[in-house]
Design a protein around this motif. Structure first.
Motif, PDB file in Angstrom:
ATOM      1  N   THR A 149      15.944 -18.849 -95.044  1.00 40.02           N
ATOM      2  CA  THR A 149      15.369 -17.988 -96.078  1.00 40.02           C
ATOM      3  C   THR A 149      16.119 -18.087 -97.400  1.00 40.02           C
ATOM      4  N   HIS A 150      17.174 -18.903 -97.457  1.00 39.49           N
ATOM      5  CA  HIS A 150      17.967 -19.070 -98.675  1.00 39.49           C
ATOM      6  C   HIS A 150      18.206 -20.565 -98.905  1.00 39.49           C
ATOM      7  N   GLN A 162       9.281 -13.509 -97.860  1.00 39.89           N
ATOM      8  CA  GLN A 162      10.361 -13.346 -98.831  1.00 39.89           C
ATOM      9  C   GLN A 162      11.486 -14.326 -98.550  1.00 39.89           C
ATOM     10  N   TRP A 163      11.866 -15.083 -99.558  1.00 35.73           N
ATOM     11  CA  TRP A 163      13.009 -15.986 -99.464  1.00 35.73           C
ATOM     12  C   TRP A 163      13.582 -16.175-100.858  1.00 35.73           C
ATOM     13  N   TRP A 164      14.756 -16.867-100.940  1.00 37.96           N
ATOM     14  CA  TRP A 164      15.513 -16.906-102.184  1.00 37.96           C
ATOM     15  C   TRP A 164      16.001 -18.313-102.498  1.00 37.96           C
ATOM     16  N   ASN A 167       9.988 -25.548-104.133  1.00 36.31           N
ATOM     17  CA  ASN A 167       9.186 -24.342-103.945  1.00 36.31           C
ATOM     18  C   ASN A 167       7.870 -24.641-103.236  1.00 36.31           C
ATOM     19  N   GLN A 209      17.811 -16.249-107.151  1.00 33.19           N
ATOM     20  CA  GLN A 209      18.743 -15.125-107.016  1.00 33.19           C
ATOM     21  C   GLN A 209      19.862 -15.195-108.041  1.00 33.19           C
ATOM     22  N   ARG A 229      12.026 -15.989-107.205  1.00 30.50           N
ATOM     23  CA  ARG A 229      12.868 -16.194-106.020  1.00 30.50           C
ATOM     24  C   ARG A 229      14.284 -16.649-106.377  1.00 30.50           C
TER      25      ARG A 229
END
Length: 446
Positions: free
Chosen positions: A228-229, A264-266, A250, A300, A298
């Motif tokens: 997720t990151h 949801q991810w970053w 992406n 961070q 997304r």
């Protein structure tokens, strides 16, 4: 003097060499190998009780000593020579103390040391910190083992005589280090996966499969590890390529995460200091937002976009960029002075690395919290004991949201002896690392 003060009784060094599974490119240089510096150290308290400590760190010479006038072998040999110098400096320290006191006292001496035969350019302070870091790590490890405690439980006044004002100046007078670290690690933390500039994104990008059973492209990594990151390496000198790369990551992530049902991810963005100016970064962010608004959302944080020498580049102020995303220093962070200068120049965050030393990291982590800065922990593709140390820093410093751990991608062979002992640390299946395990004596790599 605190009754738990220790003295160094013996130091020995060793090295391990590994080839990378696949090459990694950063700062315009392609790297396919690593040398680990391993330090074994024996300490003794005033009652005569002894304990052994271990520290390990990749000698990341390409990262710590970027140069166009010296070869890889020359900078590596110089760092190995400096390891012998560091061993003598630590062995020659005769004043008993806490590991933080010992390293804090020795750091100016270490940074002032020179090689026997100087090369065409001096060894950078960052390279010296990298070499010294496993000595400091071994010291913290031995101290914790002597007491039967994880090192993060040894930073309170029962063991650490001085408050932060002693190390960081009058601004921190009366502040206690233990108030800025957690004695218990976070039980689980998300893992940041590195998307290197050479790494395939799709099956079509895989030109020469490794064939070792590990994922071959980004989509497979996301599915296999439940990621997720994602940390995206960018060139910083080719806007079209950088935009295409970020958009491409992406696109792949959206497709695979849709299959997984993840919403949801970053991302983090790492330009490795290659942006000539902040205008490049601002234009990149503007165009990224126009091309993929969700991809932009997304992001961070942004890591070290321009040159690491902040004093030599006062024009590279980050105030405007930091209004959009947190901008963190990495290579620039050498001490409290560099952190303060970065804040004046508009940086809003810091990236901590175990390779700059356990002592420096926990002290500056306290300063970053006091200043309200964004905090993250990066690694140097650390394998084995160095990954345990790096992940433990992330798990014990409040406010750090994720862990970076690249060795499972590029140097998994170095992790094999550790995998069974630390399940969920070296093998990732749900996008998170099992950091609850990082609570053993010393640095926890026992």
């Amino acid at each position: 003097m605190n009754g738990t003060a220790i003295s160094i009784r013996d130091i020995s060094l060793g090295y391990e060499d590994f080839r990378y599974r696949t090459p990694i490119k950063f700062g315009g240089v392609t790297l396919d190998r690593v040398t680990l510096l391993n330090v074994n150290l024996v300490v003794e308290d005033r009652s005569g009780k002894t304990a052994k400590g271990f520290g390990s760190m990749p000698l990341g010479n390409v990262w710590a000593w970027p140069t166009r006038s010296l070869t890889y072998d020359q900078t590596l040999a110089a760092m190995r020579e400096f390891a012998e110098i560091a061993a003598r400096v630590y062995a020659g320290h005769k004043t008993p103390g806490h590991p933080i006191d010992i390293t804090h006292a020795l750091e100016p001496t270490l940074l002032a040391k020179r090689l026997k035969q100087e090369l065409s350019e001096p060894m950078p302070p960052l390279a010296k910190l990298v070499v010294a870091s496993p000595f400091d790590a071994a010291l913290h490890d031995a101290f914790g083992k002597l007491l039967g405690l994880n090192c993060y439980r040894t930073y309170d006044p029962e063991f650490l005589e001085h408050n932060l004002g002693h190390y960081l100046g009058a601004e921190f007078a009366g502040e206690q280090l233990h108030n800025y670290v957690s004695t218990q690690p976070k039980p689980r933390m998300p893992l940041y996966h590195l998307v290197g500039a050479l790494d395939p994104l799709t099956p079509a990008d895989v030109k020469n499969p490794v064939g070792d059973g590990l994922p071959e492209h980004l989509g497979e990594w996301i599915l296999s590890n439940g990621l997720t990151h994602l940390k995206i390496k960018l060139n910083g000198d080719d806007l079209a390529w950088d935009l295409a790369r970020a958009v491409g990551v992406n696109v792949v992530a959206e497709e695979v995460q849709r299959q997984r049902g993840v919403t949801q991810w970053w991302y983090s963005l790492d330009f490795n200091e290659r942006c000539q100016n902040v205008e490049y970064l601002l234009e990149f962010l503007r165009q990224l937002k126009a091309r993929t608004p969700l991809g932009y959302e997304r992001v961070q944080y942004v890591e070290q976009p321009t040159a690491r020498d902040l004093k030599a580049n006062p024009q590279n102020k980050m105030h405007e960029a930091a209004k959009l995303k947190p901008v963190v220093i990495d290579e620039s962070l050498l001490d409290l002075e560099s952190m303060q200068l970065a804040r004046e120049m508009g940086y809003t965050g810091v990236a901590f690395k175990a390779c700059k030393g356990q002592t420096q990291t926990v002290l500056l982590a306290a300063a970053a919290q006091k200043y309200g800065m964004f905090r993250c922990v990066q690694d140097l593709s650390c394998p084995g004991a160095s990954l345990i140390q790096s992940a433990s820093i992330a798990a014990h410093i409040p406010g750090v949201a994720a862990i970076e751990a690249n060795s499972r991608q590029y140097c998994p062979a170095a992790n094999i002896p550790w995998e069974a002992k630390f399940p969920g640390v070296f093998t990732i299946c749900d996008g998170t690392m099992n950091t609850a395990l990082l609570n053993g004596p010393g640095l926890g790599a026992v």
